[in-house]
Scaffold this active site. Sequence first.
Site, short mmCIF file in Angstrom:
data_model
loop_
_atom_site.label_atom_id
_atom_site.label_comp_id
_atom_site.label_asym_id
_atom_site.label_seq_id
_atom_site.Cartn_x
_atom_site.Cartn_y
_atom_site.Cartn_z
N CYS A 75 0.81 -1.22 0.00
CA CYS A 75 0.00 0.00 0.00
C CYS A 75 0.85 1.28 0.00
O CYS A 75 0.35 2.35 -0.31
CB CYS A 75 -0.95 -0.01 1.18
SG CYS A 75 -2.09 -1.40 1.10
N HIS A 90 -3.49 7.16 1.86
CA HIS A 90 -3.85 5.82 1.40
C HIS A 90 -5.24 5.51 1.94
O HIS A 90 -5.55 5.83 3.09
CB HIS A 90 -2.82 4.81 1.91
CG HIS A 90 -3.26 3.39 1.72
ND1 HIS A 90 -3.66 2.92 0.50
CD2 HIS A 90 -3.40 2.36 2.59
CE1 HIS A 90 -4.02 1.66 0.62
NE2 HIS A 90 -3.88 1.30 1.88
N ASN A 112 -9.97 -0.20 -0.85
CA ASN A 112 -8.52 -0.13 -0.72
C ASN A 112 -7.90 -0.72 -2.00
O ASN A 112 -7.97 -1.92 -2.22
CB ASN A 112 -8.10 -0.93 0.51
CG ASN A 112 -6.60 -0.90 0.76
OD1 ASN A 112 -5.83 -0.52 -0.13
ND2 ASN A 112 -6.18 -1.34 1.93
O1 UT7 Z 1 -3.95 -1.20 3.38
C1 UT7 Z 1 -3.19 -1.85 4.34
C2 UT7 Z 1 -3.60 -1.47 5.64
N1 UT7 Z 1 -4.82 -2.16 6.02
C3 UT7 Z 1 -5.54 -1.61 6.95
O2 UT7 Z 1 -5.22 -0.56 7.37
C4 UT7 Z 1 -6.72 -2.37 7.52
C5 UT7 Z 1 -6.78 -2.12 8.97
N2 UT7 Z 1 -7.85 -2.76 9.67
C6 UT7 Z 1 -9.17 -2.48 9.46
O3 UT7 Z 1 -9.53 -1.73 8.57
C7 UT7 Z 1 -10.20 -3.09 10.40
O4 UT7 Z 1 -9.53 -3.76 11.44
C8 UT7 Z 1 -11.17 -4.06 9.71
C9 UT7 Z 1 -12.15 -3.28 8.84
C10 UT7 Z 1 -10.41 -5.06 8.88
C11 UT7 Z 1 -11.99 -4.83 10.76
O5 UT7 Z 1 -12.65 -3.95 11.63
P1 UT7 Z 1 -12.61 -4.21 13.20
O6 UT7 Z 1 -13.44 -3.19 13.83
O7 UT7 Z 1 -11.17 -4.28 13.62
O8 UT7 Z 1 -13.34 -5.61 13.32
P2 UT7 Z 1 -12.77 -7.01 13.88
O9 UT7 Z 1 -11.73 -7.55 12.97
O10 UT7 Z 1 -12.44 -6.86 15.32
O11 UT7 Z 1 -14.07 -7.88 13.79
C12 UT7 Z 1 -15.22 -7.61 14.57
C13 UT7 Z 1 -16.25 -8.68 14.28
C14 UT7 Z 1 -15.68 -10.10 14.39
O12 UT7 Z 1 -16.70 -10.91 14.95
P3 UT7 Z 1 -16.64 -11.33 16.50
O13 UT7 Z 1 -15.33 -12.07 16.65
O14 UT7 Z 1 -16.68 -10.04 17.25
O15 UT7 Z 1 -17.86 -12.17 16.66
C15 UT7 Z 1 -15.45 -10.51 12.96
O16 UT7 Z 1 -15.55 -11.91 12.77
O17 UT7 Z 1 -16.72 -8.55 12.93
C16 UT7 Z 1 -16.60 -9.80 12.26
N3 UT7 Z 1 -16.32 -9.56 10.84
C17 UT7 Z 1 -17.29 -9.33 9.95
N4 UT7 Z 1 -18.63 -9.28 10.08
C18 UT7 Z 1 -19.34 -9.02 8.96
C19 UT7 Z 1 -15.12 -9.48 10.22
N5 UT7 Z 1 -15.30 -9.22 8.91
C20 UT7 Z 1 -16.64 -9.12 8.73
C21 UT7 Z 1 -17.43 -8.85 7.60
N6 UT7 Z 1 -18.77 -8.81 7.77
N7 UT7 Z 1 -16.91 -8.62 6.39
#
Ligand code: UT7
Length: 325
Positions: free
Chosen positions: A115, A252, A282
């Site tokens: 990225c 980004h 992204n």
């Molecule tokens: O470009 C390179 C750099 N990349 C980034 O900067 C990405 C950085 N990270 C992020 O953008 C965020 O961490 C995410 C968008 C990937 C995830 O958001 P989050 O608030 O950190 O969510 P999480 O990973 O803690 O997941 C929360 C819940 C989980 O369920 P439980 O364990 O709480 O029951 C996940 O399983 O959301 C669930 N989950 C989803 N639910 C519906 C994860 N992906 C999805 C989805 N749809 N697509």
Amino acid sequence: MSVIRSRLAGVGAYLPQRVVTNDDLAKIVDTSDEWIVERSGIRQRHIAADDELTSDLATRAARAAMENAGVTADDIDLIVVGTTTPDDTFPATAAKVQANLGVPGGFAFDVQAVCSGFLYALATADKFIRAGDVKTALVIGAETFSRLLDWTDRDTCVLFGDGAGAVVLRAAEGEGKNTDTGILSTHLHADGRFRDLLYVNGGPSRGQKVGFVKMEGKEVFRHAVTKLAGVVEEALAANGYTSADLDWIVPHQANRRILSSTSKKVGVGEDRIVVTLDRHANTSAASIPLALCTAVTDGRIKPGQLILLEAMGGGFTWGSALIRL
Ligand code: UT7
């Protein structure tokens, strides 16, 4: 004191025709428009057609940037493509773009910093220009990132898209002051110890497969806010500016919440942040030049303004570029 500066002479972009909405993805993985918008800010992404390669996207963006800059293929001395999704393991996508554009000479190569790839490419081209070796450079960020996605993994497949953006840099004389037009400074960083937080589980040397993106989203998020705020402050301090002097940040585009947290940390209002991730998602190395092209084309970013580009991605790699347009 007279110095050589890399002036941004033109911008261009290309997005594949096919648009995939969050509702479309909800049909193939257990997700919802509501979750994706709330957690990331993304509403849709463009996905390349099966016969569309990264070099095709890059070539279209490059043509648009060349037209915008008023340069021809004969003018181009250097092509640098930032990409994580090259057409082939070799030759470089940049060499294919060179052939597509009919650029008769010069040199061409890819850089791989995920990225941060566009910033690494921009910084590299800037060094060649400042050293006096190159007069006109084409810098491109281009990705068919969808080819690295596991479409059964909701943690990752909802976050990315395909696209390309390009800029033409031209050597110009400056006074060596922070009021010069052009790239004022670039700042690159990497820390390979964080490899396991964001990576692809394949590659030519590791098992001869392309692999899929794997990410510890929460951890990447945490690092992104700290590292991006740090690199913004580094660029401003290096040039004797404060955040109040910035007209725009072109970041980004990974997550709306990362942009909001970073903007708060560095004291730049969200009305001065260019956001395109709602429409593009992204696009890795393509996201900054796509956002830059969008904001220049719609008239938000104007000649004379001070803009800061910043990115963070797999590696980890991160960096910034401070530019007066
Ligand atoms: O470009 C390179 C750099 N990349 C980034 O900067 C990405 C950085 N990270 C992020 O953008 C965020 O961490 C995410 C968008 C990937 C995830 O958001 P989050 O608030 O950190 O969510 P999480 O990973 O803690 O997941 C929360 C819940 C989980 O369920 P439980 O364990 O709480 O029951 C996940 O399983 O959301 C669930 N989950 C989803 N639910 C519906 C994860 N992906 C999805 C989805 N749809 N697509």
